[in-house]
Design an enzyme around this catalytic site. Structure first.
Site, PDB file in Angstrom:
ATOM      1  N   GLY A  89      35.655  34.419  68.256  1.00 22.47           N
ATOM      2  CA  GLY A  89      34.841  34.969  67.408  1.00 22.47           C
ATOM      3  C   GLY A  89      34.330  36.164  68.066  1.00 22.47           C
ATOM      4  O   GLY A  89      33.236  35.995  68.049  1.00 22.47           O
ATOM      5  N   ALA A  90      35.087  36.545  68.495  1.00 21.14           N
ATOM      6  CA  ALA A  90      34.801  37.945  69.509  1.00 21.14           C
ATOM      7  C   ALA A  90      34.606  39.374  68.405  1.00 21.14           C
ATOM      8  O   ALA A  90      34.413  40.403  69.458  1.00 21.14           O
ATOM      9  CB  ALA A  90      35.452  38.360  70.885  1.00 21.14           C
ATOM     10  N   SER A  91      35.348  39.137  67.834  1.00 24.07           N
ATOM     11  CA  SER A  91      34.898  40.813  66.867  1.00 24.07           C
ATOM     12  C   SER A  91      33.968  41.351  66.179  1.00 24.07           C
ATOM     13  O   SER A  91      33.460  42.910  66.491  1.00 24.07           O
ATOM     14  CB  SER A  91      36.008  40.820  65.964  1.00 24.07           C
ATOM     15  N   ARG A  92      33.148  40.405  66.327  1.00 23.66           N
ATOM     16  CA  ARG A  92      31.494  40.701  66.089  1.00 23.66           C
ATOM     17  C   ARG A  92      31.086  40.084  66.478  1.00 23.66           C
ATOM     18  O   ARG A  92      30.772  39.046  67.087  1.00 23.66           O
ATOM     19  CB  ARG A  92      31.451  41.073  64.465  1.00 23.66           C
TER      20      ARG A  92
ATOM     21  N   VAL B  49      40.198  29.280  64.081  1.00 25.21           N
ATOM     22  CA  VAL B  49      40.119  28.105  65.271  1.00 25.21           C
ATOM     23  C   VAL B  49      40.390  26.528  64.464  1.00 25.21           C
ATOM     24  O   VAL B  49      40.272  25.766  65.382  1.00 25.21           O
ATOM     25  CB  VAL B  49      39.145  27.827  66.004  1.00 25.21           C
TER      26      VAL B  49
ATOM     27  N   TYR C 296      25.705  22.431  59.495  1.00 25.15           N
ATOM     28  CA  TYR C 296      25.814  23.595  61.136  1.00 25.15           C
ATOM     29  C   TYR C 296      25.157  22.914  61.900  1.00 25.15           C
ATOM     30  O   TYR C 296      25.447  23.027  62.428  1.00 25.15           O
ATOM     31  CB  TYR C 296      24.953  24.813  60.638  1.00 25.15           C
TER      32      TYR C 296
ATOM     33  N   ALA D 160      24.730  19.343  61.974  1.00 26.57           N
ATOM     34  CA  ALA D 160      26.089  18.086  62.395  1.00 26.57           C
ATOM     35  C   ALA D 160      26.565  19.136  63.371  1.00 26.57           C
ATOM     36  O   ALA D 160      26.917  18.133  64.736  1.00 26.57           O
ATOM     37  CB  ALA D 160      26.212  17.826  61.289  1.00 26.57           C
TER      38      ALA D 160
ATOM     39  N   LYS E 226      26.698  22.089  65.380  1.00 27.65           N
ATOM     40  CA  LYS E 226      26.272  21.627  66.959  1.00 27.65           C
ATOM     41  C   LYS E 226      25.288  20.659  67.320  1.00 27.65           C
ATOM     42  O   LYS E 226      25.919  21.024  68.205  1.00 27.65           O
ATOM     43  CB  LYS E 226      24.998  22.876  66.330  1.00 27.65           C
TER      44      LYS E 226
HETATM   45  P1  NAP Z   1      29.564  36.262  63.122  1.00 27.69           P
HETATM   46  O1  NAP Z   1      28.734  37.695  63.609  1.00 27.69           O
HETATM   47  O2  NAP Z   1      29.521  35.803  61.787  1.00 27.69           O
HETATM   48  O3  NAP Z   1      30.771  36.700  64.007  1.00 27.69           O
HETATM   49  C1  NAP Z   1      31.056  35.380  63.757  1.00 27.69           C
HETATM   50  C2  NAP Z   1      32.766  35.274  64.554  1.00 27.69           C
HETATM   51  O4  NAP Z   1      33.281  34.360  64.528  1.00 27.69           O
HETATM   52  C3  NAP Z   1      33.505  36.626  63.730  1.00 27.69           C
HETATM   53  O5  NAP Z   1      33.868  37.309  65.108  1.00 27.69           O
HETATM   54  C4  NAP Z   1      34.351  35.890  62.770  1.00 27.69           C
HETATM   55  O6  NAP Z   1      35.730  36.636  63.419  1.00 27.69           O
HETATM   56  C5  NAP Z   1      34.742  35.123  64.009  1.00 27.69           C
HETATM   57  N1  NAP Z   1      35.175  33.367  63.478  1.00 27.69           N
HETATM   58  C6  NAP Z   1      35.207  32.903  62.516  1.00 27.69           C
HETATM   59  N2  NAP Z   1      35.647  32.178  61.727  1.00 27.69           N
HETATM   60  C7  NAP Z   1      36.676  32.054  62.420  1.00 27.69           C
HETATM   61  C8  NAP Z   1      37.077  31.254  62.547  1.00 27.69           C
HETATM   62  N3  NAP Z   1      37.994  30.466  61.445  1.00 27.69           N
HETATM   63  N4  NAP Z   1      39.079  30.977  63.804  1.00 27.69           N
HETATM   64  C9  NAP Z   1      38.534  32.218  64.606  1.00 27.69           C
HETATM   65  N5  NAP Z   1      37.116  33.140  64.069  1.00 27.69           N
HETATM   66  C10 NAP Z   1      36.294  32.718  63.883  1.00 27.69           C
HETATM   67  O7  NAP Z   1      28.274  35.369  63.827  1.00 27.69           O
HETATM   68  P2  NAP Z   1      27.059  35.166  65.198  1.00 27.69           P
HETATM   69  O8  NAP Z   1      25.606  35.559  64.692  1.00 27.69           O
HETATM   70  O9  NAP Z   1      27.832  35.786  66.123  1.00 27.69           O
HETATM   71  O10 NAP Z   1      27.147  34.509  65.667  1.00 27.69           O
HETATM   72  C11 NAP Z   1      28.579  33.527  66.803  1.00 27.69           C
HETATM   73  C12 NAP Z   1      27.893  32.162  67.360  1.00 27.69           C
HETATM   74  O11 NAP Z   1      26.510  32.151  68.016  1.00 27.69           O
HETATM   75  C13 NAP Z   1      28.261  31.199  66.396  1.00 27.69           C
HETATM   76  O12 NAP Z   1      28.974  30.360  66.758  1.00 27.69           O
HETATM   77  C14 NAP Z   1      26.486  31.044  66.118  1.00 27.69           C
HETATM   78  O13 NAP Z   1      26.753  29.462  65.166  1.00 27.69           O
HETATM   79  C15 NAP Z   1      26.095  30.595  66.748  1.00 27.69           C
HETATM   80  N6  NAP Z   1      25.199  31.663  67.387  1.00 27.69           N
HETATM   81  C16 NAP Z   1      24.044  32.310  66.409  1.00 27.69           C
HETATM   82  C17 NAP Z   1      22.641  32.862  65.991  1.00 27.69           C
HETATM   83  C18 NAP Z   1      22.184  34.043  66.026  1.00 27.69           C
HETATM   84  O14 NAP Z   1      21.144  34.127  66.069  1.00 27.69           O
HETATM   85  N7  NAP Z   1      23.302  35.365  64.952  1.00 27.69           N
HETATM   86  C19 NAP Z   1      21.814  31.770  66.797  1.00 27.69           C
HETATM   87  C20 NAP Z   1      22.111  30.569  67.050  1.00 27.69           C
HETATM   88  C21 NAP Z   1      23.726  30.513  67.598  1.00 27.69           C
HETATM   89  P3  NAP Z   1      36.145  37.808  62.370  1.00 27.69           P
HETATM   90  O15 NAP Z   1      35.254  39.216  62.408  1.00 27.69           O
HETATM   91  O16 NAP Z   1      37.545  38.048  61.930  1.00 27.69           O
HETATM   92  O17 NAP Z   1      35.379  37.496  60.742  1.00 27.69           O
END
Ligand code: NAP
Length: 243
Positions: A11-14, A63, A154, A156, A158
């Site tokens: 999930g490193a695209s964004r 994944v 979510y 559960a 995590k």
């Molecule tokens: P995000 O911007 O929504 O990005 C999600 C990333 O995961 C995207 O690169 C997406 O790919 C990829 N992805 C989604 N489903 C996938 C799958 N089935 N297989 C492969 N790749 C997949 O999320 P984020 O906010 O950066 O969060 C990243 C992580 O940090 C998550 O685990 C989240 O639970 C955790 N987190 C985030 C926050 C926060 O404040 N943002 C806080 C606590 C924890 P595409 O671009 O191709 O769709």
């Protein structure tokens, strides 16, 4: 960091994954950028990493699909010879109250956020064990420790990821594979940006500093953690909300 490391980030695209990938973009490193749908975004991250002097490759895979994960890890290992660092970052939300949550939303979140990390740990852990060690870092959430209304799936997943971290650390320690979890706090990026306004305001109000957290600090911490050789089985809270 000591360069010439091979890093795979799901999930490193964004969002957070993108920032973590850029954090590893030191000359000599090879960064594999996994994504699900956003190929252009993954290519942009790869280009940015190359401009910073590291090698970068994009890898499409869901994944939650075990065979897809196996093929992706094989492809990365064939290209780079090994994987030194795995970051299980890919994650989704499907927020609903428990009594209104369709079972499919429960399963989607469990499959992506927990099954996915297990599949990657299984495949990369075996490679790392064979190669004399490595680092696995699981991006969990404070919600996995505290729980929260509207996202039991979510929370559960995590919480399960934290338990997977500890169990994998115990199993893989003898192979010098370190496994740790990081709780990112609340970032105004990715899924944080799309959270309900009152949730964002509550996160800020609960912060003892009155802020949301800084993704650059998170990336620097994750890079540092990947280099430690004597730390494993731990959960690091990078938030300013007290648990
Ligand atoms: P995000 O911007 O929504 O990005 C999600 C990333 O995961 C995207 O690169 C997406 O790919 C990829 N992805 C989604 N489903 C996938 C799958 N089935 N297989 C492969 N790749 C997949 O999320 P984020 O906010 O950066 O969060 C990243 C992580 O940090 C998550 O685990 C989240 O639970 C955790 N987190 C985030 C926050 C926060 O404040 N943002 C806080 C606590 C924890 P595409 O671009 O191709 O769709």
């Amino acid at each position: 960091m000591e360069n010439k490391k091979v890093i795979l980030i799901t999930g490193a695209s964004r969002g957070i994954g993108r920032e973590l990938a850029l954090g590893f973009a030191a000359p000599g490193n090879t960064v594999f950028i996994n994504y699900l749908k956003e190929k252009d975004a993954a290519l942009e991250v790869a280009g940015e990493i190359e401009r910073l002097g590291a090698a970068a490759h994009h890898l499409q895979a869901d994944v939650a699909d075990f065979l897809g994960v196996q093929a992706m890890v094989k492809q990365a290992a064939e290209k780079a010879g090994r994987i030194d660092v795995l970051i299980n970052n890919a994650g989704i939300t499907r927020n609903r109250s428990i009594i209104k949550m369709p079972p499919a939303d429960w399963h989607d979140v469990m499959r992506t956020n927990l099954d996915g990390a297990f599949f990657l740990t299984r495949e990369c852990g075996a490679l790392m064990a064979k190669n004399g060690g490595g680092a696995i870092i699981n991006i969990a959430s404070i919600i996995g420790v505290r729980g929260a209304a509207g996202c039991a799936n979510y929370a559960a997943a995590k919480a399960g990821l934290i338990a997977l971290t500890k169990s994998a650390a115990i199993e893989l320690g003898r192979f010098k594979v370190r496994v740790n979890a990081v709780l990112p706090g609340f970032h105004l990026t990715g899924m944080g940006k799309t959270a309900a306004k009152d949730y964002i305001e509550r996160a800020r109000a609960e912060s003892v500093l009155g802020v949301t957290t800084d993704v650059a600090e998170l990336a620097a911490f994750v890079v540092f953690l990947s280099q430690t050789l004597t730390v494993s089985g731990q959960v690091f809270n990078l938030d300013s909300r007290v648990i």
